[in-house]
Design a protein around this motif. Structure first.
Motif, PDB file in Angstrom:
ATOM      1  N   VAL A 242      -8.108   2.445  22.417  1.00 48.90           N
ATOM      2  CA  VAL A 242      -8.055   2.539  23.563  1.00 48.90           C
ATOM      3  C   VAL A 242      -9.901   2.141  23.542  1.00 48.90           C
ATOM      4  O   VAL A 242     -10.942   2.350  23.864  1.00 48.90           O
ATOM      5  CB  VAL A 242      -7.647   4.217  23.957  1.00 48.90           C
ATOM      6  N   ASN A 243     -10.689   2.637  21.902  1.00 48.20           N
ATOM      7  CA  ASN A 243     -11.984   3.032  21.627  1.00 48.20           C
ATOM      8  C   ASN A 243     -12.893   1.776  21.708  1.00 48.20           C
ATOM      9  O   ASN A 243     -13.450   1.628  22.477  1.00 48.20           O
ATOM     10  CB  ASN A 243     -12.118   3.409  19.828  1.00 48.20           C
ATOM     11  N   GLU A 244     -11.952   0.331  20.966  1.00 48.47           N
ATOM     12  CA  GLU A 244     -12.536  -0.527  21.087  1.00 48.47           C
ATOM     13  C   GLU A 244     -12.840  -0.930  22.093  1.00 48.47           C
ATOM     14  O   GLU A 244     -13.494  -2.030  22.754  1.00 48.47           O
ATOM     15  CB  GLU A 244     -11.104  -1.794  19.840  1.00 48.47           C
TER      16      GLU A 244
ATOM     17  N   SER B 112      -3.541   3.620  21.167  1.00 47.00           N
ATOM     18  CA  SER B 112      -3.043   4.046  20.129  1.00 47.00           C
ATOM     19  C   SER B 112      -5.270   3.972  20.852  1.00 47.00           C
ATOM     20  O   SER B 112      -5.605   3.124  21.431  1.00 47.00           O
ATOM     21  CB  SER B 112      -3.362   3.092  18.790  1.00 47.00           C
ATOM     22  N   LEU B 113      -5.215   5.455  20.167  1.00 51.34           N
ATOM     23  CA  LEU B 113      -6.647   5.542  20.237  1.00 51.34           C
ATOM     24  C   LEU B 113      -7.556   4.490  19.611  1.00 51.34           C
ATOM     25  O   LEU B 113      -8.847   4.467  20.347  1.00 51.34           O
ATOM     26  CB  LEU B 113      -7.053   7.705  19.692  1.00 51.34           C
TER      27      LEU B 113
ATOM     28  N   LEU C 212      -4.648   4.164  30.128  1.00 48.00           N
ATOM     29  CA  LEU C 212      -4.518   3.736  28.436  1.00 48.00           C
ATOM     30  C   LEU C 212      -4.090   4.572  27.850  1.00 48.00           C
ATOM     31  O   LEU C 212      -2.767   4.634  26.963  1.00 48.00           O
ATOM     32  CB  LEU C 212      -5.192   3.123  27.808  1.00 48.00           C
ATOM     33  N   VAL C 213      -4.083   6.102  27.244  1.00 53.77           N
ATOM     34  CA  VAL C 213      -3.522   6.986  26.549  1.00 53.77           C
ATOM     35  C   VAL C 213      -1.946   7.492  26.771  1.00 53.77           C
ATOM     36  O   VAL C 213      -1.405   7.342  26.638  1.00 53.77           O
ATOM     37  CB  VAL C 213      -4.521   7.606  26.210  1.00 53.77           C
TER      38      VAL C 213
ATOM     39  N   LEU D 159      -5.650  15.526  27.400  1.00 53.51           N
ATOM     40  CA  LEU D 159      -5.311  15.681  28.452  1.00 53.51           C
ATOM     41  C   LEU D 159      -2.923  15.157  28.562  1.00 53.51           C
ATOM     42  O   LEU D 159      -3.060  14.962  29.467  1.00 53.51           O
ATOM     43  CB  LEU D 159      -5.742  14.140  29.479  1.00 53.51           C
ATOM     44  N   PHE D 160      -3.396  14.305  27.704  1.00 56.64           N
ATOM     45  CA  PHE D 160      -1.466  14.265  27.786  1.00 56.64           C
ATOM     46  C   PHE D 160      -1.224  14.591  26.227  1.00 56.64           C
ATOM     47  O   PHE D 160      -1.229  13.673  24.901  1.00 56.64           O
ATOM     48  CB  PHE D 160      -1.405  12.561  27.818  1.00 56.64           C
ATOM     49  N   PRO D 161      -0.643  16.169  26.301  1.00 53.45           N
ATOM     50  CA  PRO D 161      -0.456  16.394  24.590  1.00 53.45           C
ATOM     51  C   PRO D 161       0.627  15.509  23.997  1.00 53.45           C
ATOM     52  O   PRO D 161       1.026  15.891  22.988  1.00 53.45           O
ATOM     53  CB  PRO D 161      -0.014  17.790  25.121  1.00 53.45           C
ATOM     54  N   GLN D 162       1.456  14.786  24.757  1.00 53.15           N
ATOM     55  CA  GLN D 162       2.955  13.987  23.902  1.00 53.15           C
ATOM     56  C   GLN D 162       2.317  13.700  22.982  1.00 53.15           C
ATOM     57  O   GLN D 162       3.069  13.303  21.389  1.00 53.15           O
ATOM     58  CB  GLN D 162       3.114  13.303  25.032  1.00 53.15           C
ATOM     59  N   TYR D 163       0.968  12.305  22.999  1.00 53.60           N
ATOM     60  CA  TYR D 163       0.476  11.633  21.979  1.00 53.60           C
ATOM     61  C   TYR D 163       0.696  12.890  20.772  1.00 53.60           C
ATOM     62  O   TYR D 163       0.799  11.774  20.620  1.00 53.60           O
ATOM     63  CB  TYR D 163      -0.576  11.247  22.786  1.00 53.60           C
ATOM     64  N   LEU D 164      -0.660  13.712  21.462  1.00 53.67           N
ATOM     65  CA  LEU D 164      -0.788  14.613  19.915  1.00 53.67           C
ATOM     66  C   LEU D 164       0.690  15.137  19.295  1.00 53.67           C
ATOM     67  O   LEU D 164       0.265  14.581  17.970  1.00 53.67           O
ATOM     68  CB  LEU D 164      -1.534  15.893  19.759  1.00 53.67           C
ATOM     69  N   ILE D 165       1.514  14.590  19.872  1.00 53.87           N
ATOM     70  CA  ILE D 165       2.649  16.182  19.332  1.00 53.87           C
ATOM     71  C   ILE D 165       3.638  14.391  18.553  1.00 53.87           C
ATOM     72  O   ILE D 165       3.560  14.556  17.827  1.00 53.87           O
ATOM     73  CB  ILE D 165       3.944  15.971  20.556  1.00 53.87           C
ATOM     74  N   ASN D 166       3.552  13.181  18.820  1.00 52.42           N
ATOM     75  CA  ASN D 166       4.201  12.212  18.891  1.00 52.42           C
ATOM     76  C   ASN D 166       3.506  11.894  16.869  1.00 52.42           C
ATOM     77  O   ASN D 166       4.300  11.355  16.037  1.00 52.42           O
ATOM     78  CB  ASN D 166       4.290  11.449  19.755  1.00 52.42           C
ATOM     79  N   ALA D 167       2.095  11.817  16.697  1.00 48.36           N
ATOM     80  CA  ALA D 167       1.827  12.126  15.727  1.00 48.36           C
ATOM     81  C   ALA D 167       1.802  12.252  15.033  1.00 48.36           C
ATOM     82  O   ALA D 167       1.466  12.291  13.556  1.00 48.36           O
ATOM     83  CB  ALA D 167      -0.173  11.892  16.679  1.00 48.36           C
TER      84      ALA D 167
END
Length: 230
Positions: free
Chosen positions: A201-203, A197-198, A191-192, A219-227
């Motif tokens: 996923v949390n829900e 969105s986290l 999902l991530v 696990l997928f740094p691109q998510y953090l980079i985009n954020a």
């Protein structure tokens, strides 16, 4: 007494309990003794051992190839029911106990949602009730499970036995992180990776806090980079 508590902790170690498990037991014991004090069964709370430093667990998820191997193996040994059970775990991220307690009336094929009430309708592991969206694969499975008290008439022991057999067949006997719970990790990580969105996923997974869900973002740094760019 503290000596008794220390002896008990040593017995837990001898049984092979992990530091994380012993910490949970110490916390539970502390709560029980506080209740005992309130009811006059204990005069004072003995000094409790310090909580142990827990190992940071590896987030093990199934690759697409491993998923195919597991499902195919279950079919080969004539356990179509366990194969579909695992497929639903992977697509929904439900805990094993949650899926085992899903009833036909909890599945709404029109809206494409499964209501997760937990054991005997008493809520999930974290005490809540949540809805889980179904993929097309899950819908196809659930359409055939519209009878019985629960959708999956399986025992945890037979699921565990079949999983261990599959792990051995795949040459992963030494991979102690390749457990059934990895199906839940697989769902969350996919999902991530797909950009969900986290908070969503949390829900979907029913985590008690967002910090638990944040483990998958790394696990997928691109998510953090985009954020960071937003």
């Amino acid at each position: 007494s503290r000596d008794q508590i220390d002896a008990w902790c040593h017995s837990c170690e001898a049984k092979g309990n992990s530091d994380a498990t012993i910490n949970r037991k110490i916390s539970a014991l502390s709560k029980v003794m506080k209740v005992a004090i309130d009811y006059g069964g204990l005069e004072a709370l003995p000094k409790m051992p310090r909580l142990r430093k827990e190992r940071v667990g590896r987030i093990r998820f199934l690759t697409g190839r491993e998923e195919d191997q597991v499902l195919q193996y279950m079919m080969q040994i004539g356990r179509h029911d366990i194969s579909t059970f695992i497929a639903v775990l992977i697509d929904t991220g439900m805990r094993r106990s949650e899926l085992l307690n899903v009833r036909p009336q909890d599945v709404d094929l029109k809206t494409g949602v499964i209501m997760v009430y937990g054991k005997e309708g008493k809520g999930t592991k974290n005490g809540g009730i949540r809805s889980v969206p179904m993929t097309q694969r899950v819908k196809g499975v659930m359409e055939g499970y519209n009878h019985g008290v629960t959708c999956f008439d399986l025992r945890e022991s037979e699921i565990r036995h079949a999983w261990d057999a599959a792990r051995s067949h795949m040459g992963l006997s030494e991979d102690k992180d390749f457990v059934l719970h990895a199906c839940r990790h697989t769902c969350a990580s996919r999902l991530v990776k797909a950009g969900v969105s986290l908070p969503v996923v949390n829900e979907c997974l029913g985590h008690s806090n967002i910090q638990t869900t944040m483990r998958y973002a790394h696990l997928f740094p691109q998510y953090l980079i985009n954020a960071a760019k937003s």
